[in-house]
Design a protein around this motif. Structure first.
Motif, short mmCIF file in Angstrom:
data_model
loop_
_atom_site.label_atom_id
_atom_site.label_comp_id
_atom_site.label_asym_id
_atom_site.label_seq_id
_atom_site.Cartn_x
_atom_site.Cartn_y
_atom_site.Cartn_z
N UNK A 195 0.81 -1.22 0.00
CA UNK A 195 0.00 0.00 0.00
C UNK A 195 0.83 1.26 0.00
N UNK A 196 0.18 2.38 -0.27
CA UNK A 196 0.84 3.67 -0.27
C UNK A 196 0.57 4.39 1.05
N UNK A 197 1.60 5.05 1.56
CA UNK A 197 1.45 5.89 2.75
C UNK A 197 1.73 7.33 2.33
N UNK A 198 0.88 8.24 2.76
CA UNK A 198 1.04 9.63 2.35
C UNK A 198 0.99 10.55 3.56
N UNK A 199 1.95 11.47 3.63
CA UNK A 199 2.00 12.45 4.71
C UNK A 199 2.28 13.82 4.11
N UNK A 200 1.57 14.82 4.59
CA UNK A 200 1.76 16.17 4.08
C UNK A 200 2.79 16.92 4.90
N UNK A 201 3.29 18.01 4.34
CA UNK A 201 4.27 18.83 5.05
C UNK A 201 3.69 19.37 6.35
N UNK A 202 2.38 19.59 6.38
CA UNK A 202 1.74 20.13 7.57
C UNK A 202 1.71 19.18 8.74
N UNK A 203 1.98 17.90 8.51
CA UNK A 203 1.95 16.91 9.58
C UNK A 203 3.27 16.83 10.35
N UNK A 204 4.29 17.51 9.87
CA UNK A 204 5.58 17.48 10.56
C UNK A 204 5.48 18.19 11.90
N UNK A 205 6.20 17.65 12.87
CA UNK A 205 6.28 18.27 14.18
C UNK A 205 6.84 19.68 14.04
N UNK A 206 6.23 20.65 14.71
CA UNK A 206 6.61 22.05 14.57
C UNK A 206 8.07 22.29 14.94
N UNK A 207 8.51 21.66 16.02
CA UNK A 207 9.90 21.85 16.46
C UNK A 207 10.87 21.25 15.45
#
Length: 254
Positions: A195-207
């Protein structure tokens, strides 16, 4: 070895074996003193050889021979920050897609290809191929260490030729937007999930994003039995998850 030295060593061995502390003080001091002197002398010799070896490898790498891989072994780990080994390499780097394809065709493993659905305007910028260190590092280290032992050397390095890639990176750009593709030998446990996993830039931890903004991206990843694949785009890139999946469908040639 002198008889007195042999006797001291034998006494020391008996003392350890039976848990006794009956070694004469003078004999004990003699053993420690001789051992310390040898260690200091060995370290001095190894240090000189270590610096010479690093200089030799640096000179070889300066010749810019693409794909060169050297592994350096040092008996005294204190000379190398606590490690027995040091890796040196010249990556295979490419300025044109054609040059990359020609080299990739010579290596074992899946080849990343320019996706058929790559949006208009995107052009190849650069690429590189890295050796299979993750897969064969233990084997390489064993070989260079064995050679050092056979030659009774405290410092030794070896050049390794490789016919199988460890990682491929391709970079495409369209103005301010970029798209990168990667395949790497996979050491994880959950292989071939299909399967494919997708994560957006907005999901990165702020720190994390603040400390390492260069790592922040939109990422589509998937894996097979041996490799993990990624397609990443910069924050704000208009390409959607569905479009990246469409790219992924023709991005790999096995």
């Amino acid at each position: 070895m002198k008889k007195a030295m042999k006797a001291a060593v034998v006494v020391a061995g008996i003392a350890v074996l039976f848990g006794s502390v009956n070694m004469p003080e003078a004999a004990a001091n003699k053993v420690v003193s001789k051992s310390s002197q040898t260690a200091v002398k060995t370290s001095a010799v190894d240090k000189k050889a270590f610096e010479a070896a690093k200089a030799e490898i640096s000179k070889k790498l300066a010749q810019k021979n693409p794909g060169d891989l050297y592994i350096l072994y040092v008996r005294d780990k204190a000379l190398n920050g606590g490690s027995e080994f040091m890796n040196y390499m010249n990556l295979l780097q490419f300025k044109t897609y054609e040059d990359y394809l020609n080299q990739a065709a010579k290596l074992k493993g899946p080849t990343l290809t320019m996706p058929k659905a790559l949006p208009e305007g995107y052009k190849f910028v650069k690429g590189n191929i890295q050796p299979p260190l993750i897969k064969y590092l233990a084997q390489y280290q064993k070989e260079v260490k064995a050679e050092a032992a056979a030659q009774r050397k405290g410092v030794h390095y070896k050049k390794f030729d490789w016919k199988e890639f460890g990682e491929i990176n391709l970079h495409f750009a369209n103005g301010k937007d970029n798209l990168q593709m990667q395949v790497a030998y996979y050491v994880g446990k959950d292989k071939g999930n299909g399967g494919y996993n997708y994560h957006t830039a907005g999901e990165f931890d702020a720190e994390m994003a603040k400390k390492h903004p260069e790592f922040v991206s939109n990422t589509l990843s998937w894996s097979d039995q041996y490799y993990i694949y990624n397609i990443t785009t910069n924050p704000g890139n208009p390409l959607t998850k569905e479009e990246l999946i469409k790219l992924a469908e023709t991005a790999v040639k096995k």
